[in-house]
Design a protein around this motif. Structure first.
Motif, PDB file in Angstrom:
ATOM      1  N   ALA A   4       0.826  -1.196   0.000  1.00 41.60           N
ATOM      2  CA  ALA A   4       0.000   0.000   0.000  1.00 41.60           C
ATOM      3  C   ALA A   4       0.864   1.251   0.000  1.00 41.60           C
ATOM      4  CB  ALA A   4      -0.916  -0.003   1.218  1.00 41.60           C
ATOM      5  N   THR A   5       0.332   2.302  -0.593  1.00 45.32           N
ATOM      6  CA  THR A   5       0.994   3.610  -0.559  1.00 45.32           C
ATOM      7  C   THR A   5       0.245   4.578   0.342  1.00 45.32           C
ATOM      8  OG1 THR A   5      -0.232   4.264  -2.543  1.00 45.32           O
ATOM      9  CG2 THR A   5       1.978   3.327  -2.862  1.00 45.32           C
ATOM     10  N   ARG A   6      -0.919   4.177   0.793  1.00 45.19           N
ATOM     11  CA  ARG A   6      -1.670   4.961   1.775  1.00 45.19           C
ATOM     12  C   ARG A   6      -2.312   3.973   2.738  1.00 45.19           C
ATOM     13  NH1 ARG A   6      -7.173   4.941   1.284  1.00 45.19           N
ATOM     14  NH2 ARG A   6      -8.020   3.995  -0.624  1.00 45.19           N
ATOM     15  N   TRP A   7      -2.569   4.445   3.945  1.00 42.78           N
ATOM     16  CA  TRP A   7      -3.090   3.548   4.970  1.00 42.78           C
ATOM     17  C   TRP A   7      -4.420   4.064   5.476  1.00 42.78           C
ATOM     18  CZ3 TRP A   7      -0.407  -0.526   4.427  1.00 42.78           C
ATOM     19  CH2 TRP A   7       0.946  -0.450   4.134  1.00 42.78           C
ATOM     20  N   VAL A   8      -5.386   3.166   5.564  1.00 39.22           N
ATOM     21  CA  VAL A   8      -6.695   3.505   6.112  1.00 39.22           C
ATOM     22  C   VAL A   8      -6.744   2.931   7.519  1.00 39.22           C
ATOM     23  CG1 VAL A   8      -9.182   3.360   5.802  1.00 39.22           C
ATOM     24  CG2 VAL A   8      -7.681   3.420   3.802  1.00 39.22           C
ATOM     25  N   GLY A   9      -6.258   3.690   8.486  1.00 37.84           N
ATOM     26  CA  GLY A   9      -6.228   3.220   9.858  1.00 37.84           C
ATOM     27  C   GLY A   9      -4.846   2.799  10.289  1.00 37.84           C
ATOM     28  N   THR A  10      -4.671   2.716  11.584  1.00 39.77           N
ATOM     29  CA  THR A  10      -3.356   2.415  12.143  1.00 39.77           C
ATOM     30  C   THR A  10      -3.026   0.925  12.105  1.00 39.77           C
ATOM     31  OG1 THR A  10      -4.305   2.279  14.380  1.00 39.77           O
ATOM     32  CG2 THR A  10      -3.452   4.423  13.660  1.00 39.77           C
ATOM     33  N   TYR A  11      -4.039   0.077  12.012  1.00 39.83           N
ATOM     34  CA  TYR A  11      -3.758  -1.364  11.995  1.00 39.83           C
ATOM     35  C   TYR A  11      -2.953  -1.776  10.760  1.00 39.83           C
ATOM     36  CZ  TYR A  11      -4.386  -6.397  11.644  1.00 39.83           C
ATOM     37  OH  TYR A  11      -4.149  -7.743  11.482  1.00 39.83           O
ATOM     38  N   PRO A  12      -3.447  -1.521   9.540  1.00 40.00           N
ATOM     39  CA  PRO A  12      -2.648  -1.953   8.392  1.00 40.00           C
ATOM     40  C   PRO A  12      -1.299  -1.252   8.305  1.00 40.00           C
ATOM     41  CG  PRO A  12      -4.507  -0.612   7.678  1.00 40.00           C
ATOM     42  CD  PRO A  12      -4.725  -0.926   9.122  1.00 40.00           C
ATOM     43  N   ALA A  13      -1.246   0.025   8.694  1.00 39.54           N
ATOM     44  CA  ALA A  13       0.026   0.748   8.655  1.00 39.54           C
ATOM     45  C   ALA A  13       1.048   0.105   9.584  1.00 39.54           C
ATOM     46  CB  ALA A  13      -0.201   2.206   9.039  1.00 39.54           C
ATOM     47  N   SER A  14       0.619  -0.245  10.796  1.00 37.64           N
ATOM     48  CA  SER A  14       1.550  -0.819  11.770  1.00 37.64           C
ATOM     49  C   SER A  14       1.918  -2.255  11.422  1.00 37.64           C
ATOM     50  CB  SER A  14       0.961  -0.741  13.180  1.00 37.64           C
ATOM     51  OG  SER A  14      -0.271  -1.442  13.275  1.00 37.64           O
ATOM     52  N   LYS A  15       0.983  -3.027  10.836  1.00 39.75           N
ATOM     53  CA  LYS A  15       1.317  -4.393  10.423  1.00 39.75           C
ATOM     54  C   LYS A  15       2.331  -4.378   9.284  1.00 39.75           C
ATOM     55  CE  LYS A  15      -0.167  -7.824  11.698  1.00 39.75           C
ATOM     56  NZ  LYS A  15       0.338  -8.728  12.770  1.00 39.75           N
ATOM     57  N   ALA A  16       2.189  -3.442   8.357  1.00 36.24           N
ATOM     58  CA  ALA A  16       3.161  -3.331   7.275  1.00 36.24           C
ATOM     59  C   ALA A  16       4.530  -2.955   7.829  1.00 36.24           C
ATOM     60  CB  ALA A  16       2.698  -2.296   6.256  1.00 36.24           C
ATOM     61  N   ALA A  17       4.551  -2.076   8.830  1.00 38.79           N
ATOM     62  CA  ALA A  17       5.821  -1.697   9.459  1.00 38.79           C
ATOM     63  C   ALA A  17       6.467  -2.908  10.135  1.00 38.79           C
ATOM     64  CB  ALA A  17       5.595  -0.577  10.466  1.00 38.79           C
ATOM     65  N   GLY A  18       5.648  -3.780  10.722  1.00 36.92           N
ATOM     66  CA  GLY A  18       6.179  -5.004  11.332  1.00 36.92           C
ATOM     67  C   GLY A  18       6.803  -5.923  10.308  1.00 36.92           C
ATOM     68  N   ASP A  19       6.178  -6.046   9.137  1.00 31.82           N
ATOM     69  CA  ASP A  19       6.757  -6.864   8.066  1.00 31.82           C
ATOM     70  C   ASP A  19       8.110  -6.298   7.635  1.00 31.82           C
ATOM     71  OD1 ASP A  19       4.387  -8.242   8.253  1.00 31.82           O
ATOM     72  OD2 ASP A  19       3.804  -7.954   6.159  1.00 31.82           O
TER      73      ASP A  19
END
Length: 317
Positions: A123-138
């Motif tokens: 993703a290049t944009r995040w809808v909410g903190t959950y997907p953004a933080s999971k991508a950061a974990g990956d």
């Protein structure tokens, strides 16, 4: 093998820890709850993996199921749990093989969503903190040799997120879904996810990302209506088609939410507000867009066998 399972007091983590212990592995379940998991072949360690005082553990493998699934958690909280814990695994469990539970939500919502493969663009944009933080974990696990499993919409015994949230809607007799719930999804039964982890532990596939999901796509509205009928002992539930733009307004706190929903559903505004409070922008994205995962890579690499989607026994979940 000696295996640590983080998040063992949670939904997916408890199933994974039990599946591995049933196979005879020596399992250390780690969680923050006082009494989160128990098994004759395992031990439970109450600990906070974000605490700098956590002592490194000597294990053969660690399965990371620790996370927050709160789509509206403040970003610092979401990052502390969904990014910082994965980043700490090589130091907390030195020399251990790493299996990490990610999420399909990290993929670009505008990517090819039918037959989505592991190489779909992020993703290049995040809808909410959950997907953004999971991508950061990956990203934090890049270069560590980790196996990353990406399920979609985990359900099954012990589910405290997907079906319970929708049940609060269904109890008033309606199930409001973006565009009537006609989107196609491959859900992930929690037992199948636990089996995938066990296969990864036993067969040691190459590091990388693998999708884990049920065998066939289901139309979301029809599947959820079936699940609610089982959970609510046959109660009739009517699917309400909420236009995508209105669902988005509801999720982002648009004006006159109660009145708009009452007009569409025929329910009173207070009831509407009581259920619409469960919506979030990322939930609308998940419910309203197709998400059909291609699991071919997992099948080939470690023998994963997708099961059919089933809500049998959902009344006791």
């Amino acid at each position: 093998m000696r295996i640590a399972v983080t998040g063992a007091s949670g939904f997916a983590g408890s199933h994974i820890a039990t599946r591995l212990a049933d196979a005879g592995h020596d399992v250390i379940g780690i969680g923050r709850r006082p009494a989160g998991w128990n098994h004759e072949h395992g031990a439970y360690l109450r600990a906070d993996l974000t605490d700098a005082a956590f002592e490194p553990l000597n294990v053969d493998a660690v399965v990371n199921a620790a996370a927050t699934t709160d789509e509206q958690a403040p970003l610092p909280v979401a990052l502390r749990l969904n990014r910082d814990i994965p980043a700490s695994l090589p130091h907390r469990f030195p020399g251990a093989r790493i299996v990490h539970l990610s999420s399909s939500s990290v993929a670009d919502v505008n990517a090819q969503r039918i037959g989505m493969r592991e190489d779909a663009p992020p993703a290049t944009r995040w809808v909410g903190t959950y997907p953004a933080s999971k991508a950061a974990g990956d990203r934090a696990l890049e270069g560590t040799g980790a196996v990353i499993l990406r399920p979609h919409a985990i359900y099954g015994p012990g589910d405290q997120t997907l079906l319970p949230r929708l049940e609060r809607f269904a109890r008033i007799g309606v199930l409001p879904l973006p565009d009537g719930g006609t989107s196609l999804h491959t859900l992930t039964r929690v037992e199948s996810l636990a089996e995938a982890v066990a296969l990864v532990i036993d067969r040691e596939p190459d590091p990388g990302v693998y999708h884990v999901a049920d065998s066939t796509a289901v139309e979301l509205g029809a599947a959820l209506k079936e699940a609610m009928a089982i959970r609510l002992a046959g109660k009739r539930v009517r699917i309400i088609s909420v236009p995508g733009h209105l669902a988005w307004r509801m999720a982002t706190g648009g004006v006159r939410i109660g009145r708009d929903f009452a007009r569409i559903s025929g329910r009173d505004g207070e009831a509407a507000r009581s259920v619409l409070g469960d919506l979030s922008p990322s939930a609308v994205e998940m419910l309203g867009r197709d998400c059909v995962l291609d699991t071919t890579k997992a099948q080939s690499a470690f023998g994963f066998e997708p099961a059919a989607t089933s809500f049998a026994g959902a009344e006791t979940w």
